[in-house]
Design an enzyme around this catalytic site. Structure first.
Site, PDB file in Angstrom:
ATOM      1  CD  GLU A 115      -2.326  -1.265   2.886  1.00  0.00           C
ATOM      2  OE1 GLU A 115      -2.426  -0.190   3.517  1.00  0.00           O
ATOM      3  OE2 GLU A 115      -2.704  -2.360   3.338  1.00  0.00           O
ATOM      4  CE  LYS A 117       5.543   5.259   6.681  1.00  0.00           C
ATOM      5  NZ  LYS A 117       5.333   6.678   7.005  1.00  0.00           N
ATOM      6  CG  ASP A 119       4.385  12.895   4.145  1.00  0.00           C
ATOM      7  OD1 ASP A 119       4.390  12.633   5.362  1.00  0.00           O
ATOM      8  OD2 ASP A 119       5.196  13.666   3.608  1.00  0.00           O
ATOM      9  CE1 TYR A 230      -2.836   2.401   8.334  1.00  0.00           C
ATOM     10  CE2 TYR A 230      -3.525   4.524   7.443  1.00  0.00           C
ATOM     11  CZ  TYR A 230      -2.818   3.780   8.377  1.00  0.00           C
ATOM     12  OH  TYR A 230      -2.110   4.419   9.359  1.00  0.00           O
ATOM     13  CE  LYS A 322       9.060   6.118   6.085  1.00  0.00           C
ATOM     14  NZ  LYS A 322       9.812   6.890   7.081  1.00  0.00           N
ATOM     15  CB  CYS A 416      18.865  42.609 -18.375  1.00  0.00           C
ATOM     16  SG  CYS A 416      18.969  40.983 -19.151  1.00  0.00           S
ATOM     17  CB  CYS A 419      20.893  42.685 -22.884  1.00  0.00           C
ATOM     18  SG  CYS A 419      19.446  43.327 -21.993  1.00  0.00           S
ATOM     19  CB  CYS A 434      14.967  42.006 -19.603  1.00  0.00           C
ATOM     20  SG  CYS A 434      16.024  42.712 -20.883  1.00  0.00           S
ATOM     21  CB  CYS A 439      17.314  40.453 -23.915  1.00  0.00           C
ATOM     22  SG  CYS A 439      18.263  39.609 -22.646  1.00  0.00           S
TER      23      CYS A 439
END
Length: 678
Positions: A115, A117, A119, A230, A322, A416, A419, A434, A439
């Site tokens: 199954e 896991k 979180d 579960y 894990k 920028c 350029c 920019c 550019c």
């Protein structure tokens, strides 16, 4: 005369059942208006006759009960944590330890349930004669906190079981589950909270835990909480369950949300298959709508659990596999910026290299200057990072408690970095830009987008070619792609560009001239215009000439096009360099008009409704949609009993499970082509 008690009971049963169909199965059988009418009738009954109100009434999901503190409750049996495995060797060692405790003939008959896991936050749910009476956190495993009022607000949690009258309610049932929040719901909540200058959360797990530990249950009711069941912890007044698979099936049949059996929960009778599945699943889990940190492998035969027992706080009959950590701590060495294809100035963190999910991460996105300010992030800070969607590294938060005073505040540069032209921030937007359309950084990334699969789809043309051709001066605007044939001799002189490679590249460029107008509009990189918006605009105007003179009002008349997007389109076409690009595209023979509507011919898919999910073989979803609609079919986003077919590609999401639960047939591209040719 109507028996009000019976009517209230019937309304509760109907509302609980239809709530389950809507919130758990995503398969409603009645409209929202019909549901609201039933709910309002029950509210009126309970208001006029308070004695009819019960704890399992759907009217009680709105919350509003405020606790001074959480009361401790003792679990009927210890809520054990799990041992961990990190590789195939650990898994086999766990299996071998288990086999040594069992007679050989028993060990040879073992089956295993695997199954996800989840979180989230462990919850323990108590039902007496089918009614939800108590919900608690895991706590220390022996005692948890009573969060019953908050759990009642979770829409997918049944307040009474079974939801239908086809089986009796157990006299006593205790279920272990996991409260969680889908990633998309979490992101949406954080975005709204940030816009309202309210608290945001670091990750879905913290969000779920914080939402369920609110002293005011009305706050919990506003959170997009969900739950998976579960494990059957205790069961009285019902036939005993033989296996974990039976337990999950039983919970599902009672009306609990259960992770789809056979899809995300698997049953194996060969442990080598378990090991192979665990190895393959790391990539598959990325498509799940919720976060997981691994898989749980359980022996299926419940009768063996007591015999195997536990060591410390860990059962011997299960282990958790894990995967590499998604969130780690490292240091910000610097904050720099790059230039996006629309000229956006995008800050990113230069990190002390660290492994995240098996990948060495050196840089992470910081989104924009406001995000940096919200994090109070400084150069030199220790930070928590993760790979968002398992792909893009992202800084989650700074750790100011670890500062030593040497950290430096960062400010956005005035020019920028590519350029040297000034950058500016438009009122109402979070990004800096920019303003120099020539550019080089914008041009390279603009070309990369232009040739990409969702745009003009020029095979063999990517970021490296874009960088090279811009650097050499072969391409000075997007239209320059279609003049590369004039430089064939120079292309052939480049290292790694042989006759075949150059011929294939020029052939792919030539073929792209016939892409639909919507693809071209998407390819131009107009700020805010994606594939769907481009197709909508192309369908409305038909020819690019019409866009050259379109106003914001003209564009705003199109469904789905707001004033901001309309302004962005008008602004793009108003710039002389962009208009010159369009003229050069025209001169090169690129299609600048939508195809004339084809004469209506056979419509083999007339009356059929399709939903598309996953990665299709050989075509994009948009192309498949065009094929279906061109043959008279209809494409929708949501599956229902009225859906004719689910067009299924690789790595599908939850729609595949829903189709199976509703009996909607699934087909692939081969089957679709057969339907089209019928």
């Amino acid at each position: 005369m109507i028996d009000l008690t019976q009517r209230a009971a019937a309304l509760r049963q109907a509302l609980n059942y239809h709530g389950y169909l809507y919130h758990v199965l995503d398969a409603p059988q009645i409209s929202d208006a019909e549901y609201d009418a039933l709910l309002n009738e029950l509210r009126r009954l309970e208001a006029d006759h308070p004695e009819l109100q019960t704890p399992d009434s759907p009217t009680q999901r709105v919350g509003g009960w405020v606790a001074e503190r959480f009361v401790k409750v003792r679990h009927p049996q210890p809520m054990l944590s799990l041992s961990n495995a990190f590789n195939a060797g650990d898994l086999r060692a766990w299996r071998d330890r288990t086999l040594r405790l069992l007679p050989p003939e028993v060990g040879q008959t073992l089956t295993y349930v695997v199954e996800p896991k989840i979180d989230g936050l462990t919850v323990v749910l108590h039902y007496d004669n089918g009614r939800f009476v108590l919900g608690a956190t895991r706590g220390d495993g022996l005692e948890g906190e009573d969060i019953t009022a908050n759990l009642r607000t979770v829409r997918g949690l049944p307040l009474t079981v079974p939801l239908t009258g086809d089986r009796p309610a157990p006299a006593r049932l205790v279920v272990r589950g996991e409260a969680y929040v889908n990633v998309a719901d979490f992101q949406r909540f954080n975005q709204l909270s940030a816009a309202q200058e309210a608290r945001t959360y670091a990750n879905p797990r913290n969000f779920a835990a914080g939402s369920l530990r609110q002293l005011d249950s009305a706050i919990s009711a506003q959170r997009p909480l969900r739950v998976w069941a579960y494990q059957v912890v205790a069961l009285e007044g019902a036939p005993a369950l033989a296996t974990q698979w039976d337990a999950l099936t039983y919970l599902r049949d009672l009306g609990f949300p259960v992770i789809p059996l056979g899809e995300h929960v698997r049953l194996f009778d060969d442990f080598d298959q378990v090991v192979d599945y665990v190895a393959a699943w790391e990539e598959q889990r990325q498509a799940l709508p919720y976060e997981t940190d691994g898989l749980v492998i359980k022996i299926n035969q419940l009768a063996l659990y007591e015999e195997l027992g536990f060591v410390g706080k860990e059962p011997r009959w299960a282990t958790a596999y894990k995967y590499p950590a998604r969130e780690v701590i490292t240091r910000v060495l610097d904050i720099q910026v790059n230039v996006g294809r629309t000229g956006s100035i995008n800050p990113f963190a230069v990190l002390e290299p660290v492994a995240v999910g098996g990948v060495i991460v050196r840089n992470a996105t910081l989104h924009n200057a406001d995000y940096i300010a919200e994090l109070d992030l400084r150069i030199g800070d220790r930070v928590a990072i993760k790979r968002a969607g398992e792909v893009i590294p992202q800084v989650l938060r700074s750790l100011p408690e670890l500062r030593d005073g040497a950290e430096r505040v960062w400010t956005m540069p005035e020019k920028c970095p590519v350029c040297g032209e000034p950058i500016q921030r438009t009122a109402g937007e979070v990004a800096y830009y920019c303003v120099n359309s020539a550019c080089p950084a914008q041009l390279v990334r603009g070309i990369e987008h232009f040739v990409s699969r969702g745009a003009m789809d020029i095979e063999g043309f990517g970021i490296r070619q874009a960088e090279l051709f811009v650097q050499l001066g072969f391409i000075t605007d997007l239209a320059g792609i279609y003049y590369l044939h004039e430089r064939k001799a120079e292309l052939l002189a480049l290292e790694g560009f042989g006759e075949k490679k150059v011929a294939n590249l020029l052939s792919a460029i030539e073929a792209s001239k016939e892409r639909p107008l919507g693809r071209l509009l998407n390819a131009l990189g107009i700020r805010g215009v994606g594939a769907v918006g481009a197709e909508t605009i192309a369908s409305h105007f038909g020819r690019i000439e019409a866009l050259l003179t379109a106003t914001v009002d003209d564009l705003s008349q199109i469904g789905g096009v707001g004033p901001v997007l309309a302004g962005s389109v008008v602004d793009w076409f108003s710039h002389a360099p962009n208009r010159r690009t369009i003229e050069r595209l025209r001169a090169a023979g690129v299609r600048l008009a939508a195809e004339a509507p084809a004469a209506v011919g056979p419509q083999p898919l007339a009356g059929l409704t399709f939903v598309i999910t996953g990665t299709l073989e050989g075509v994009s979803r948009e192309e498949a949609k065009i094929l279906i609609e061109g043959a008279g079919g209809k494409v929708t986003d949501a599956i229902s009993k009225k859906t004719s077919y689910l067009l299924l590609g690789a790595n599908p999401g939850s729609k595949a499970a829903k189709a199976a639960s509703l009996g909607v047939p699934t087909i692939g591209m081969d089957e679709l082509r057969r339907l089209l040719s019928a």
